[in-house]
Design a protein around this motif. Sequence first.
Motif, PDB file in Angstrom:
ATOM      1  N   GLU A  98      17.014  -1.216 -42.983  1.00 51.38           N
ATOM      2  CA  GLU A  98      16.803  -0.100 -42.211  1.00 51.38           C
ATOM      3  C   GLU A  98      16.069  -0.486 -40.847  1.00 51.38           C
ATOM      4  O   GLU A  98      16.382  -0.257 -39.625  1.00 51.38           O
ATOM      5  CB  GLU A  98      16.328   1.132 -42.625  1.00 51.38           C
ATOM      6  N   GLU A 101      17.921  -3.186 -38.919  1.00 50.12           N
ATOM      7  CA  GLU A 101      19.112  -2.445 -38.275  1.00 50.12           C
ATOM      8  C   GLU A 101      18.555  -1.736 -36.947  1.00 50.12           C
ATOM      9  O   GLU A 101      19.273  -1.927 -36.026  1.00 50.12           O
ATOM     10  CB  GLU A 101      19.698  -1.635 -39.188  1.00 50.12           C
ATOM     11  N   GLN A 102      17.416  -1.093 -36.921  1.00 49.39           N
ATOM     12  CA  GLN A 102      16.902  -0.499 -35.851  1.00 49.39           C
ATOM     13  C   GLN A 102      16.679  -1.446 -34.757  1.00 49.39           C
ATOM     14  O   GLN A 102      17.102  -1.294 -33.499  1.00 49.39           O
ATOM     15  CB  GLN A 102      15.935   0.504 -36.159  1.00 49.39           C
ATOM     16  N   ASN A 104      17.948  -4.568 -34.245  1.00 49.14           N
ATOM     17  CA  ASN A 104      19.047  -4.999 -33.866  1.00 49.14           C
ATOM     18  C   ASN A 104      19.840  -4.023 -32.823  1.00 49.14           C
ATOM     19  O   ASN A 104      20.135  -4.496 -31.586  1.00 49.14           O
ATOM     20  CB  ASN A 104      20.127  -5.246 -34.956  1.00 49.14           C
ATOM     21  N   ASP A 105      19.801  -2.852 -33.116  1.00 47.73           N
ATOM     22  CA  ASP A 105      20.294  -1.820 -32.376  1.00 47.73           C
ATOM     23  C   ASP A 105      19.676  -1.562 -30.877  1.00 47.73           C
ATOM     24  O   ASP A 105      20.394  -1.435 -29.947  1.00 47.73           O
ATOM     25  CB  ASP A 105      20.319  -0.363 -32.960  1.00 47.73           C
ATOM     26  N   PHE A 138      19.548  -9.681 -39.656  1.00 42.52           N
ATOM     27  CA  PHE A 138      20.832  -8.484 -39.791  1.00 42.52           C
ATOM     28  C   PHE A 138      21.886  -8.717 -40.356  1.00 42.52           C
ATOM     29  O   PHE A 138      22.554  -8.147 -41.262  1.00 42.52           O
ATOM     30  CB  PHE A 138      21.029  -8.047 -38.213  1.00 42.52           C
ATOM     31  N   ASP A 141      21.601  -9.137 -43.992  1.00 43.60           N
ATOM     32  CA  ASP A 141      21.528  -7.625 -44.639  1.00 43.60           C
ATOM     33  C   ASP A 141      23.069  -7.164 -44.679  1.00 43.60           C
ATOM     34  O   ASP A 141      23.401  -6.265 -45.649  1.00 43.60           O
ATOM     35  CB  ASP A 141      20.738  -6.865 -43.780  1.00 43.60           C
ATOM     36  N   GLN A 142      23.958  -7.581 -43.958  1.00 45.61           N
ATOM     37  CA  GLN A 142      25.301  -7.397 -44.158  1.00 45.61           C
ATOM     38  C   GLN A 142      26.106  -8.558 -44.905  1.00 45.61           C
ATOM     39  O   GLN A 142      27.059  -8.258 -45.083  1.00 45.61           O
ATOM     40  CB  GLN A 142      26.357  -7.356 -42.764  1.00 45.61           C
TER      41      GLN A 142
END
Length: 267
Positions: A98, A101-102, A104-105, A138, A141-142
Motif C-alpha cells: 500500500e 503504491e501510494q 508510485n502514484d 511496485f 508487488d504486482q
Amino acid sequence: MIAMRAVLLALLLGCVASTQGAVVNCAPAAGRFTVLLSEPSGGALADRVAVERFLNKLQFELDQERDERWINPGATPVAFRACPKRAPALDGSEFSAEVVEQLNDQRVLMEVWGVVERDGTPPALSAQINYLLVPLRFAADQRETVPAGLQRLRYPEAGAAPTTDAVQLISKPLDLDAFIASALGLKLLRERAYEPAHANLCRAHSLLGAMLKRPITGRSKTELTALHGFVQESAGRTLREALADAAYPRTGLLRLQKPAQPCAEGQ
C-alpha cells in the motif's frame, strides 16, 4: 502479578518499537518526479540540528552541484526532497504494498536512507545506504518477475579515502544517476512514454556497468548485476511495445532501433 505482566509487556513493546523506523508523510515535489531523502540512523549525526543540517546540505548538493546523467522527460524533471523525521527501518519493512503504491502514484522514483556511523582512530565515517527503486518494488508487488527493488551499498568502498563529511560520503553522482535513470526508465515505460523510457534504460545500463567495475562484493554486487541485466531487457521491451503500439508515430526514433540490440548506440 497481572500488573507486573502488563508493565513487562509495555516495556517489551517499547523496545520493539524503538528498533523500528518511522515513515511519516513527506510530500513529493508537485508536478515533478521526486527522489525522497530520508533520515539516516546511526551515531554519526549527534542531534536533530545535525540531522536536518545534513538533509538540507544533501538536497542542496544534489540539486545544485552535480551533473544529471539521467534523461529528463521534457517538462517533468526530477527533484530531490529532504524528509526530516522520516526514518525507515534499515530493512525497509515499512514499505508495504500500500505504501509503495501510494509512492508510485505520486511519481516518487526512489527513496534514499540508511545508517551512518563514526568509528576508528582517527574517527571516520562509514555507511550502508539503501536505494528503494519505487517502480521496481511496485512491479514486484504486482507479481511481476523483477530484480530486488531495494539496492544496498556500503561506503566508503575498499581503497577509498576516509572522510568525516557525511554528505560527501554518500552523495555519489554515478550511483544516484544510475538508480534514478533505472527507476525513471521503468516508470516511463509503464506510462508508455517510450522514447524517454528507452533513453533512460540504456543510460542506466551504461552507468550500472560502470558501477560494477568497482570493488562491490557480496549481495550488493549480485543485486546490482541483476538490475544491470534487467534494464537492458526492459530497453528491448520498450522497443517491442513501441513498435506494436498503433499510437506510436510512424516517424518515431525508436523505429530505427533493433530490439535484439536495444542499447547498441552505447547510450
